[in-house]
Design a protein around this motif. Structure first.
Motif, short mmCIF file in Angstrom:
data_model
loop_
_atom_site.label_atom_id
_atom_site.label_comp_id
_atom_site.label_asym_id
_atom_site.label_seq_id
_atom_site.Cartn_x
_atom_site.Cartn_y
_atom_site.Cartn_z
N ARG A 113 0.83 -1.20 0.00
CA ARG A 113 0.00 0.00 0.00
C ARG A 113 0.86 1.25 0.00
N HIS A 114 2.17 1.09 -0.25
CA HIS A 114 3.09 2.22 -0.22
C HIS A 114 3.95 2.15 -1.48
N PRO A 115 4.10 3.27 -2.21
CA PRO A 115 4.87 3.20 -3.45
C PRO A 115 6.31 2.71 -3.27
N GLY A 116 6.90 2.99 -2.09
CA GLY A 116 8.26 2.54 -1.84
C GLY A 116 8.35 1.03 -1.77
N ILE A 117 7.41 0.43 -1.05
CA ILE A 117 7.42 -1.03 -0.93
C ILE A 117 7.14 -1.66 -2.29
N ALA A 118 6.20 -1.06 -3.01
CA ALA A 118 5.88 -1.58 -4.35
C ALA A 118 7.13 -1.54 -5.23
N TRP A 119 7.90 -0.45 -5.09
CA TRP A 119 9.10 -0.34 -5.91
C TRP A 119 10.13 -1.41 -5.54
N VAL A 120 10.33 -1.60 -4.24
CA VAL A 120 11.30 -2.62 -3.80
C VAL A 120 10.89 -3.99 -4.33
N ALA A 121 9.58 -4.30 -4.27
CA ALA A 121 9.10 -5.59 -4.77
C ALA A 121 9.37 -5.71 -6.27
N MET A 122 9.15 -4.63 -7.00
CA MET A 122 9.33 -4.66 -8.45
C MET A 122 10.81 -4.87 -8.80
N GLU A 123 11.67 -4.16 -8.09
CA GLU A 123 13.11 -4.28 -8.33
C GLU A 123 13.59 -5.71 -8.07
N GLY A 199 7.06 13.28 -12.04
CA GLY A 199 7.12 11.96 -11.41
C GLY A 199 6.35 10.93 -12.21
N PHE A 200 5.20 11.33 -12.74
CA PHE A 200 4.41 10.36 -13.52
C PHE A 200 5.14 9.98 -14.80
N VAL A 201 5.74 10.98 -15.47
CA VAL A 201 6.47 10.67 -16.70
C VAL A 201 7.58 9.66 -16.41
N LEU A 202 8.32 9.90 -15.32
CA LEU A 202 9.43 9.00 -14.98
C LEU A 202 8.93 7.60 -14.62
N THR A 203 7.85 7.51 -13.83
CA THR A 203 7.36 6.17 -13.48
C THR A 203 6.80 5.47 -14.72
N LEU A 204 6.17 6.25 -15.61
CA LEU A 204 5.65 5.63 -16.83
C LEU A 204 6.80 5.05 -17.66
N VAL A 205 7.87 5.83 -17.81
CA VAL A 205 9.02 5.33 -18.56
C VAL A 205 9.66 4.15 -17.83
N ARG A 249 -1.05 2.14 -9.95
CA ARG A 249 -1.17 2.77 -8.63
C ARG A 249 -0.80 4.25 -8.71
N ILE A 250 0.28 4.54 -9.43
CA ILE A 250 0.71 5.93 -9.58
C ILE A 250 -0.29 6.69 -10.45
N TYR A 251 -0.76 6.02 -11.49
CA TYR A 251 -1.74 6.63 -12.39
C TYR A 251 -2.99 7.05 -11.60
N ALA A 252 -3.39 6.20 -10.66
CA ALA A 252 -4.58 6.52 -9.86
C ALA A 252 -4.35 7.78 -9.02
N VAL A 253 -3.14 7.91 -8.46
CA VAL A 253 -2.82 9.10 -7.66
C VAL A 253 -2.87 10.34 -8.54
N VAL A 254 -2.27 10.23 -9.75
CA VAL A 254 -2.26 11.36 -10.67
C VAL A 254 -3.70 11.72 -11.06
N GLY A 255 -4.52 10.70 -11.31
CA GLY A 255 -5.92 10.94 -11.66
C GLY A 255 -6.66 11.63 -10.52
N ALA A 256 -6.42 11.17 -9.30
CA ALA A 256 -7.10 11.75 -8.14
C ALA A 256 -6.70 13.21 -7.96
N ALA A 257 -5.47 13.55 -8.40
CA ALA A 257 -4.99 14.92 -8.24
C ALA A 257 -5.54 15.84 -9.33
N GLY A 258 -6.35 15.29 -10.25
CA GLY A 258 -6.93 16.12 -11.29
C GLY A 258 -6.02 16.34 -12.48
#
Lengths: 485, 168
Positions: A113-123, A199-205, A249-258
């Motif tokens: 439920r935290h982007p940091g943990i998600a990143w560690v898992a992905m790595e 941040g979104f551009v970087l996570t998307l890439v 998950r990041i996309y959802a945050v960006v969407g929620a931010a308008g």
């Protein structure tokens, strides 16, 4: 309970590493696969509100993605003992360990439920999948592994930078740790826009590299081409789904931010580029596994395209995740069987597969027809609805381009597939003892059957889950939508 | 600023010194001894051009960082352009060098750029995440080291030009 989903495969990985009998070790995979699927099914049936302060937990989106991965793992795991018995020359201690570790990490990622943990898992997923690609231990697989590691690591590093940018955008808005997804989405209005966008551009890439979106897909044909079909199936349906989830998950945050409009445009553009690129490289591609790799690039493009269009298309993009994973497993595993039988994966050495290995040949042909959108298979349903969603929401140009590209990809793929499947086996081909057996084809038939069932009937609980998952992706989060046993 | 946070920052600094200052150089020295190379001799992009490109990248980083607002009180900190410039340099090293070892150095430089940026957030990130970064960096290098060893055995060299068999 959901901790078991992580712990069980993790302990099994340790066990697989310790067990010395190769036969016994191969059977750990299906045992863990079926147990994992069972636990997950039980975990997903009991719905309860997940507190916003939870660090781990299955919500509808994570649950859906993990369900897809778990089913895919089961199919591959039941195929594994028979396949590994065909390769007595290769020690599969590392392979089995890494496969199980991958399942554990996918479970961790789905529940993070935290982007940091998600990143560690992905790595960590990247690292455990590298030895899988190196299974054959020859020069070609070494090259594929090196490319995968270097390109994948750069991608994952950019995703980390993107995650840090988003953390800084929260820092600018006065938010402090812990920056869980729920908290980020609830306070999305406070996030600093320039940092969020960057941040979104970087996570998307970054995560896009792991998914294999063009032009960041260059590791994909090499990696998928040089691994056993078993690993290819799991990479194409599992690792890519993990990266897709982290991105969503990041996309959802960006969407929620308008900032949804900005993110959508990027997603649609990436999707289109991936489909065009895949089409170009599929033309005259004679290597069947590389052909499947480009097909994977195409379908990753379809996923982000659908999400970018939104609404109906987003719902069916999530559905397409399951459809693609199931049919890709059929394709990769049957291509693996054909590879075993011909000791080659390239036309003109491979030809007349319907005669040489009738069951695998038919499965490969049906898998090809399914993935390119033949009704009533599941990919048809999702591709049709994504196109309908695009055209229905006024995306006339991209919607028509989507349909034209699907047609072009069908033609490009069919050229090689027809030559490989039909025709007569060439006389001077290498003789191998491989024959289709129920053990190497039954899991594929089950997977194709599932893809057929999903194409005509989606059970009510799964429909509910998809609806909630789509709502999460679109950024309309409320605590009610969260589920946990 | 509680005692816990100070402790956390000190711990992180010590970990960074241990991993980046000792462990990784140790692994590198060992790898270099094993493969008998001292420096990259013929890169894809020459030294002069590399330097020019890096200068250009640093300039661009300053421009780019200018368009990103910083929290009040830290506006004059050069961390953002420095981290972007480091990132760019690492990326350039990664794509312009032939030897597998030099490519890993490029990756490390790239990671350093990211680490530099993370310093902006050091007070607000939980130990868990930062520890994860260090751990992954280490494991990443470890795995790459193993692969390099395999490359050396298979090709009798760590030149990635040999790794050019797979293409369309």
């Amino acid at each position: 309970m959901t901790w078991l989903l992580i712990l069980l495969p993790f302990c099994a990985a340790g066990l697989a590493f310790a067990v010395s009998s190769a036969r016994l070790r191969a059977w750990i995979l299906p045992a863990v696969g079926i147990l994992h699927l069972g636990i997950l099914s039980v975990a997903l049936t009991g719905w309860r509100t997940l507190p916003a302060t939870a660090w781990f937990g299955l919500d509808a989106l994570g649950g859906w993605v993990l369900l897809v991965i778990s089913v895919l793992f089961c199919i591959c795991a039941f195929y594994a003992p028979a396949y590994l018995a065909l390769r007595p020359d290769r020690d599969h201690r590392v392979l089995s360990t890494c496969l199980l570790a991958f399942l554990a990490l996918a479970s961790l990622l789905a529940q993070a439920r935290h982007p940091g943990i998600a990143w560690v898992a992905m790595e960590t997923t990247t690292l455990v999948s590298a030895p899988l690609i190196y299974f054959n231990h020859n020069r070609r697989s070494l090259e594929a592994t090196w490319k995968y590691l270097v390109i994948g690591s750069v991608g994952i590093a950019l995703a980390l930078l993107g995650t840090l940018f988003i953390a800084y955008s929260a820092h600018m808005g006065g938010l402090t740790e812990p920056l869980r997804y729920t908290r980020l989405m609830e306070n999305a209005g406070l996030l600093s826009r320039p940092w969020l966008r960057a941040g979104f551009v970087l996570t998307l890439v970054g995560y896009g590299t792991k998914m294999g979106l063009a032009p960041l897909h260059t590791w994909k044909p090499d990696a998928y081409g040089e691994t056993p079909g078993l690993v290819g199936a799991l990479l194409a349906g599992g690792v890519t789904s993990c990266a897709f989830l982290a991105l969503l998950r990041i996309y959802a945050v960006v969407g929620a931010a308008g900032e949804g409009a900005f993110a959508r445009e990027l997603m649609v553009a990436f999707g289109m580029v991936s489909m065009v690129w895949a089409l170009v490289f599929m033309v005259r591609q004679t290597d069947i596994k590389r052909l499947l790799a480009y097909s994977s690039v195409e379908h990753m493009g379809i996923l982000v395209f659908g999400i970018g269009i939104g609404g109906l298309a987003a719902r069916f993009a999530l559905f397409h995740l399951a459809a693609n994973a199931l049919v890709k497993s059929v394709l990769f595993l049957s291509a693996g069987n054909i590879h075993r039988s011909y000791a080659s994966k390239q036309y003109p050495f491979v030809s007349g597969a319907l005669r040489r290995t009738p069951v695998s040949g038919w499965l490969f042909l049906l898998g090809f027809l399914a993935i390119t959108g033949l009704p009533p298979f599941a990919p048809f349903l999702s591709e049709f609805n994504i196109a309908a969603g695009a055209l229905g929401t006024g995306h006339l140009a991209s919607g028509s381009a989507f349909l034209i590209l699907l047609g072009g990809i069908f033609l490009a793929m069919s050229e090689t597939v027809v030559k490989v499947v039909f025709g007569t086996p060439s006389a001077e081909r290498v003789r191998t003892p491989y024959k289709d057996t129920p053990a190497t084809t039954a899991p594929l038939i089950v997977a194709l059957g599932l893809a057929l069932v999903l194409g005509v009937w989606l059970p009510r609980p799964l429909q509910n889950m998809l609806d909630h998952a789509t709502a999460t992706v679109e950024g309309v989060l409320s605590a009610r939508l969260e589920v946990q046993p | 600023m509680g005692l816990g946070r100070h402790f956390h920052i000190v711990l992180l600094a010590l970990a960074a010194i241990a991993v980046k200052g000792w462990l990784i150089p140790f692994l590198f020295r060992r790898a270099m001894r094993q493969v008998h190379i001292q420096r990259e001799v013929d890169p894809y992009i020459g030294y002069t051009v590399s330097l020019m490109l890096c200068a250009l990248g640093t300039g661009l980083s300053l421009v780019l960082a200018h368009s990103l607002p910083l929290k009040a009180g830290t506006e004059n900190v050069l961390i953002v352009p420095a981290s972007l410039a480091t990132l760019f340099t690492g990326f350039l090293l990664l794509v312009s060098r032939r030897k597998a070892l030099t490519q890993v150095v490029g990756y490390l430089v790239l990671e350093n750029g990211i680490y530099l940026f993370a310093l902006l957030l050091v007070e607000d990130m939980p130990a868990l995440v930062e520890a994860g970064i260090l751990l992954d960096l280490f494991v990443g290098i470890f795995v790459m080291g193993i692969v390099i060893n395999h490359i050396r055995v298979a090709f009798d060299s760590t030149d990635t030009r040999h790794l050019a068999e797979l293409k369309d």
